[in-house]
Structures are given as structure tokens and as C-alpha cells.
Scaffold this active site. Structure first.
Site, mmCIF file in Angstrom:
data_model
loop_
_atom_site.group_PDB
_atom_site.id
_atom_site.type_symbol
_atom_site.label_atom_id
_atom_site.label_comp_id
_atom_site.label_asym_id
_atom_site.label_seq_id
_atom_site.Cartn_x
_atom_site.Cartn_y
_atom_site.Cartn_z
ATOM 1 N N LYS A 175 37.754 41.539 45.629
ATOM 2 C CA LYS A 175 38.433 41.258 46.477
ATOM 3 C C LYS A 175 38.084 42.109 47.878
ATOM 4 O O LYS A 175 38.118 41.670 48.885
ATOM 5 C CB LYS A 175 40.023 41.279 46.013
ATOM 6 C CG LYS A 175 40.844 40.860 47.334
ATOM 7 C CD LYS A 175 42.311 41.346 47.115
ATOM 8 C CE LYS A 175 42.917 40.171 46.029
ATOM 9 N NZ LYS A 175 44.370 40.336 46.020
ATOM 10 N N GLU A 181 33.502 49.805 39.401
ATOM 11 C CA GLU A 181 32.566 49.186 38.299
ATOM 12 C C GLU A 181 31.679 47.875 39.014
ATOM 13 O O GLU A 181 30.427 47.757 38.613
ATOM 14 C CB GLU A 181 33.537 48.972 37.145
ATOM 15 C CG GLU A 181 34.136 49.863 36.551
ATOM 16 C CD GLU A 181 35.588 50.061 36.976
ATOM 17 O OE1 GLU A 181 36.480 50.409 36.275
ATOM 18 O OE2 GLU A 181 35.530 49.594 38.351
ATOM 19 N N GLY A 240 44.192 39.468 41.356
ATOM 20 C CA GLY A 240 43.121 39.465 40.418
ATOM 21 C C GLY A 240 43.333 38.550 39.126
ATOM 22 O O GLY A 240 42.392 37.629 38.778
ATOM 23 N N ARG A 241 44.309 38.792 38.580
ATOM 24 C CA ARG A 241 44.648 38.149 37.380
ATOM 25 C C ARG A 241 45.110 36.644 37.533
ATOM 26 O O ARG A 241 45.268 35.955 36.379
ATOM 27 C CB ARG A 241 45.718 39.086 36.491
ATOM 28 C CG ARG A 241 47.134 39.324 37.227
ATOM 29 C CD ARG A 241 47.684 40.389 36.463
ATOM 30 N NE ARG A 241 48.969 40.887 37.186
ATOM 31 C CZ ARG A 241 49.026 41.629 38.129
ATOM 32 N NH1 ARG A 241 47.999 42.233 38.221
ATOM 33 N NH2 ARG A 241 50.144 42.130 38.682
ATOM 34 N N GLU A 327 49.462 43.773 32.631
ATOM 35 C CA GLU A 327 49.218 44.323 33.928
ATOM 36 C C GLU A 327 50.447 43.793 34.741
ATOM 37 O O GLU A 327 50.963 44.343 35.653
ATOM 38 C CB GLU A 327 48.039 43.719 34.423
ATOM 39 C CG GLU A 327 47.778 44.427 35.769
ATOM 40 C CD GLU A 327 46.109 44.348 36.236
ATOM 41 O OE1 GLU A 327 45.162 45.227 35.840
ATOM 42 O OE2 GLU A 327 45.869 43.213 36.950
ATOM 43 N N HIS A 358 42.781 35.580 8.764
ATOM 44 C CA HIS A 358 42.124 36.357 7.815
ATOM 45 C C HIS A 358 42.127 37.831 8.547
ATOM 46 O O HIS A 358 41.394 38.780 8.087
ATOM 47 C CB HIS A 358 40.781 35.911 7.507
ATOM 48 C CG HIS A 358 41.100 34.341 6.530
ATOM 49 N ND1 HIS A 358 41.178 34.536 5.120
ATOM 50 C CD2 HIS A 358 41.152 33.354 6.915
ATOM 51 C CE1 HIS A 358 41.381 33.229 4.786
ATOM 52 N NE2 HIS A 358 41.163 32.411 6.093
ATOM 53 N N LYS A 483 41.603 55.693 37.674
ATOM 54 C CA LYS A 483 40.701 55.498 38.795
ATOM 55 C C LYS A 483 40.171 56.624 39.593
ATOM 56 O O LYS A 483 39.063 57.088 39.984
ATOM 57 C CB LYS A 483 40.731 54.195 39.735
ATOM 58 C CG LYS A 483 40.627 52.774 39.231
ATOM 59 C CD LYS A 483 40.980 51.637 40.346
ATOM 60 C CE LYS A 483 40.852 50.361 39.501
ATOM 61 N NZ LYS A 483 41.050 49.326 40.741
#
Length: 561
Positions: A175, A181, A240-241, A327, A358, A483
């Protein structure tokens, strides 16, 4: 206790809640003005009060008929959304047809989407569903899509190793275009392109696309990207999410599968949006899911829950839900600046069935109580029936889908175990208490449309819980401190790498000790290593390659400063 809408069937009769419980939860919703808060969100009020932003992921899938109905800061939101969607449709169609090609004239067949968090989890969840959807298979023939999220260089190696850079389009999703990163990975991808095709600025302009906020356009331009044709904007009111329905998802998914299939995904999400906005609470599926979430967390004290899709196509849904929910609702202060003194914010996890059975179902049946969401489909994307088998593979899968909620709810008594002839001293070990809550969602088939429906159901469940809890579900200040400290550590590492005799002192004894251990041992490893110098950003892993002749590579004047 069930509800259905547009092919979605929700059974919540196995929750530890009665009709009276649901009535009281709806009273709570009314007391919290849930309807008013939903309307405020979808109409563009700035309900993200800590960042002074609207929350309008629903506008990203609004139909053109809603143009002119949502105005934020003087901008017609739906009109802008459809302008960008039309731009994406034209661009991705041109790439897929071969009208837009790479620097050396080759067709662009490989897409690498560079992003992290919601810029990666949502689009990857959708990609995994579509890649075995029949139309998705046909549309994706001849193309590949990979996601580069982790700053770990191993992720770069896995992403690029067998790709031809001349046929690769890089989509950078950030954005602000400053996410640490993502931008390091973006620079790595740029260097990868330069390593193979030379450092002409046109290499970047032909092979790199940006999906970012309009406020980041200058950063995009500085990177060398063609902001006229290769820049696709989204807005500060898209978290973002919640961004898979924006350019962040639309560009990579449409490049691989075509815009028309992506549009079906948007239509599915919009269908649930309309249901969420208009349906009465007792029939409103995402509201019911959200109220049950509040009940299980804040009243029953269940501090975790799991989503269990009985469809391998939804294998990345649990990871997306983790971010979406944790978040959003992992907060500790109300909108009135009061410390929360009631339980909120579940730990979310999950795994596709029957793999999860399992893995961690032992805990679900006999350990702590964890509310479960089972998701299944009437039809498989690809069913199989083997000769001499009584049932198809999908029926076998669905037998487990129907059995597990019953096993959790009913359990197995000591009397039943004893009747099976089990030794008395082992009976307690094989007794199931039951009364463990779950809900079941059943949809027709894992299509693009249904995937959009599922996305919107969980987005709105999250919002409902946040509204009831009186928190801001749309900021994420909790990720900022880590961060900031990473930036501080980075400065220490720069100094340590520059001076072999430099000892790090962070002012925090534990961090100082382990950081010095890392620096010392990594120096020793590099000194004794016989591998290539790590000063080279990338290895030419695809094939021995030299920049093509016959093109003006521009020399040093062409390389970005």
C-alpha cells in the site's frame, strides 16, 4: 438452528447455545447498535478512528449500479473501484493475449506476486482454490503464479529457481510501497531481472507492476515502474487483510486465470455483503457466526477456535483467517479508550480435513474445548470413484465431514466403551465427554463464486465480533513495535558487518548476547565457506545467460540510482 442463503447452508445446532441464548445475543447486538455500525461501515463513515479512515472492502465488489452511492472525502468510491477494475481487465487481457510482452519480446507467462501479510495470504488462498477449479485449470494453461512473501532468501530461491526472467512479470503489492520485507524482495527481483537482461531502465518498465495506494505513486515512480500503464491503485480505506478484492488480488489472479473468473469471485463476495446488510439478524449468517464467536469467547471462555475446510482447494483458508481475525480483534482497548476487562480475540488455527483429523483432532475430542467450523461442499471440483469401491472419494471425505461434528457433540460414554469389552482400567482413556461446540457450513461447490462467499462470511464475522466488543477491528498497531525494533537491530548488524571487531550492544542484555552469538558464528561460517560470494544478490539459476545482444542496455545511465 440453521440458516440458508444463496446456496450457503449453516447448521449451528451443535453449539452450546439454545434458542433463548440466540435471542439474548441478538438483544446484546441491538444494545451495541450492531445494525447502525454495519451501516456506518458500508456507507463510508470513518469507523477506523485511530487512523481516521473509512473501512470499505465491501465497495471493492459493489456492482456498477452502486456508482454514486458512497462518497468519501469527495470521491465517488464505487466509480473509482470500477475504473481500476476496467484498467486491470484491459492490462491483464493484453498480457494474456501477447499484446503486452517483455523486454526481449517474449510473452509473459510467469507471474511473481511480491507482498506480505494480506497482500499475500488472501490472494494465495484464492489462487489455491481456483487452480483446481475446472475453468481455472483451463484459463491457467501455459502460465504460472508464485508468491514471494518471506524476506528469507530461501523464499527467493524457491520462487525464481526454474523461471525464465524474460518471461516473468513481477507484481509488487504494498500500500505504502515502503513495507521493509516487501521492498527488499522487490529490489531483489529487480536485480534478478537486471542480472539476466542488463540494467536498462526499460527492463523494469516492461517487467514490473505495482499495486499500491495513490499516495505512494512517487515511491512507485522512483522504483522505475511505468506509473501510466503498470500502476494499479487501491485506497487507504482498504486494509491489507481485506485487500484480496482490490488490485492486490485482482492483478495476479486475473493474469493467471483471466479477469472473468476473478469477477465471479467478486460477485460471490457481493452476494454475502448484500445479505449481511439487509437480512434480519435471526437469518443473517455472518451475524449468527459473529454472535456465536462472542458467546464462545466472552461467555463460555473458549479462547481458541478452528476452521476445518473439508476441501483441499481451501487449504490456505485457515492461514488467511488467522490474519483476518487475529490482526483485527487482537486488541486490548475499547473505542472509548478503556482497557478491555472481558475476554476477546480468539486464537485461530486450522487444517483441511481429513488431514487435520490425523494432526490435532485428538485435542479437539479429548483435550481443551475448541469450537470448530466445518466447511464442506455438495460437489467436488474433481470427484473420483474407483472400480469396486462403494463410494466416491468425495463421499468418503464428506462422511468424515458429517461424522466429526456428531463425535464432538455426542461423545462416548463409559457404558458404551464397557459394552465394547474394553478392560476396566482403560475405559477412562477411551471415554469422550462430548458437548463440544461446532458449526457446519455447506455450499454447492468450491467455485470462484463460492470462494467469494466464504471470504465475505468470515470478514463480516470478524467485524460483528469487533462491533460487539467495542474495539477497532481495522487497525493493527500491534505489528509496529516489532518493526521499529527490527530497524534498530538492523543498524547494529550494519555496524557489525562493517567492522569485524565490533561487538553489538543493544542495551538489552538477552538481545545483545544472542545477537553477538549470531554475528560471531555467521562470520566464522562465511570465512570457512567454499560457496560463491554472497555479495551477488542472485544466482543465475535458470540457465547460463548473458544479456541479449541487439538491445540498447543503456550502460550505467540506464540503471536506477
Amino acid at each position: 438452528m440453521y440458516a440458508d442463503y444463496d446456496g450457503i447452508y449453516l447448521d449451528y445446532s451443535r453449539q452450546r447455545a439454545s434458542l433463548k441464548t440466540m435471542e439474548l445475543l441478538r438483544d446484546l447486538a441491538n444494545a451495541r447498535d450492531l445494525k447502525g455500525r454495519i451501516n456506518a461501515m458500508v456507507s463510508g463513515e470513518k469507523i477506523n478512528f485511530t487512523e481516521d479512515r473509512a473501512v470499505l472492502h465491501t465497495a471493492l465488489r459493489a456492482p456498477p449500479s452502486q456508482i454514486g452511492t458512497i462518497i468519501v472525502d469527495g470521491q465517488d468510491v464505487v466509480k473509482e473501484v470500477h475504473e481500476v477494475l476496467e484498467q486491470i481487465k484491459e492490462f491483464t487481457g493484453a498480457v494474456r493475449s501477447g499484446a503486452i510482452r517483455g523486454y526481449t519480446g517474449k510473452r509473459l507467462r510467469n507471474i511473481i506476486s511480491v507482498g506480505i501479510g494480506g497482500s499475500y495470504l488472501g490472494p494465495e488462498f484464492l489462487h489455491e482454490c481456483l487452480k483446481t477449479e475446472p475453468e481455472g485449470i483451463n484459463q491457467a494453461l501455459g502460465y504460472t503464479l508464485r508468491f514471494l512473501a518471506n524476506v528469507d532468501p530461501v523464499d527467493v530461491e524457491r520462487t525464481c529457481a526454474d523461471l525464465d526472467p524474460e518471461e516473468t512479470l513481477i507484481v509488487i503489492v504494498s500500500k505504502t510501497f515502503t513495507t521493509a520485507e516487501t521492498m527488499l524482495n522487490a529490489r531483489t527481483m529487480r536485480q534478478w531481472l537486471w542480472d539476466f537482461m542488463g540494467n536498462d531502465i526499460e527492463v523494469v518498465r516492461r517487467h514490473v507492476v505495482a499495486c499500491a495506494s495513490i499516495s505512494a505513486v512517487e515511491e512507485v515512480r522512483k522504483f522505475g515502474i511505468n506509473t501510466e500503464d503498470y500502476f494499479f491503485r487501491f485506497w487507504d480505506w482498504v486494509g491489507g487483510r481485506y485487500s484480496v478484492c482490490s488490485a492486490a488480488g485482482a492483478v495476479p489472479i486475473s493474469l493467471l486465470y483471466g479477469f472473468d473468473l476473478y469477477e465471479q469471485f467478486l460477485k460471490g463476495a457481493n452476494s454475502v455483503d448484500e445479505h449481511f446488510i439487509t437480512a434480519p439478524f435471526h437469518k443473517n449468517i455472518p451475524v449468527i457466526m459473529g454472535l456465536l464467536g462472542v458467546w464462545n469467547m466472552s461467555f463460555m471462555g473458549y479462547n481458541s477456535r478452528t476452521v476445518l475446510p473439508y476441501s483441499e482447494a481451501l487449504l490456505k483458508l485457515p492461514a488467511h483467517i488467522q490474519q483476518l481475525d487475529m490482526e483485527s480483534n487482537g486488541k486490548h482497548v475499547t473505542k472509548f479508550n478503556i482497557e478491555v476487562d472481558y475476554s476477546i480475540g480468539e486464537i485461530d488455527f486450522g487444517e483441511p480435513g481429513t488431514n487435520g483429523q490425523h494432526s490435532f483432532f485428538q485435542l479437539l475430542h479429548m483435550g481443551q474445548t475448541v469450537p470448530c467450523d466445518f466447511i464442506g461442499f455438495v460437489q467436488s471440483q474433481h470427484d473420483i470413484i474407483i472400480d469396486d469401491e462403494d463410494l466416491s472419494s468425495h463421499d468418503e471425505l464428506m462422511a468424515n465431514f458429517f461424522a466429526q461434528p456428531d463425535a464432538l457433540a455426542v461423545g462416548k460414554t463409559a457404558k458404551q466403551v464397557r459394552e465394547e469389552g474394553v478392560a476396566e482400567h482403560l475405559i477412562i482413556h477411551r471415554t469422550f465427554t462430548g458437548n463440544r461446540p461446532s458449526s457446519s457450513l455447506l455450499l454447492p461447490q468450491a467455485t470462484a463464486y463460492a470462494t467469494g462467499q466464504i471470504l465475505a462470511l468470515y470478514e463480516h464475522r470478524t467485524a460483528v465480533q469487533g462491533f460487539i466488543w467495542d474495539i477497532n477491528s481495522f487497525d493493527q498497531w500491534g505489528v509496529e513495535l516489532g518493526k521499529k525494533l527490527a530497524i534498530d537491530v538492523r543498524k547494529h548488524l550494519i555496524n557489525a558487518r562493517a567492522d569485524p571487531h565490533h561487538d553489538v550492544d543493544t542495551g538489552r542484555p538477552a538481545t545483545t548476547r544472542i545477537l553477538n552469538y549470531f554475528v560471531h558464528h555467521s562470520r566464522a561460517a562465511k570465512t570457512s565457506s567454499n560457496t560463491e560470494s554472497i555479495s551477488s544478490v542472485t544466482r543465475k539459476t535458470y540457465r547460463e545467460h548473458h544479456p541479449p545482444k541487439g538491445n540498447d542496455l543503456g550502460g550505467s545511465s540506464g540503471k536506477l540510482s
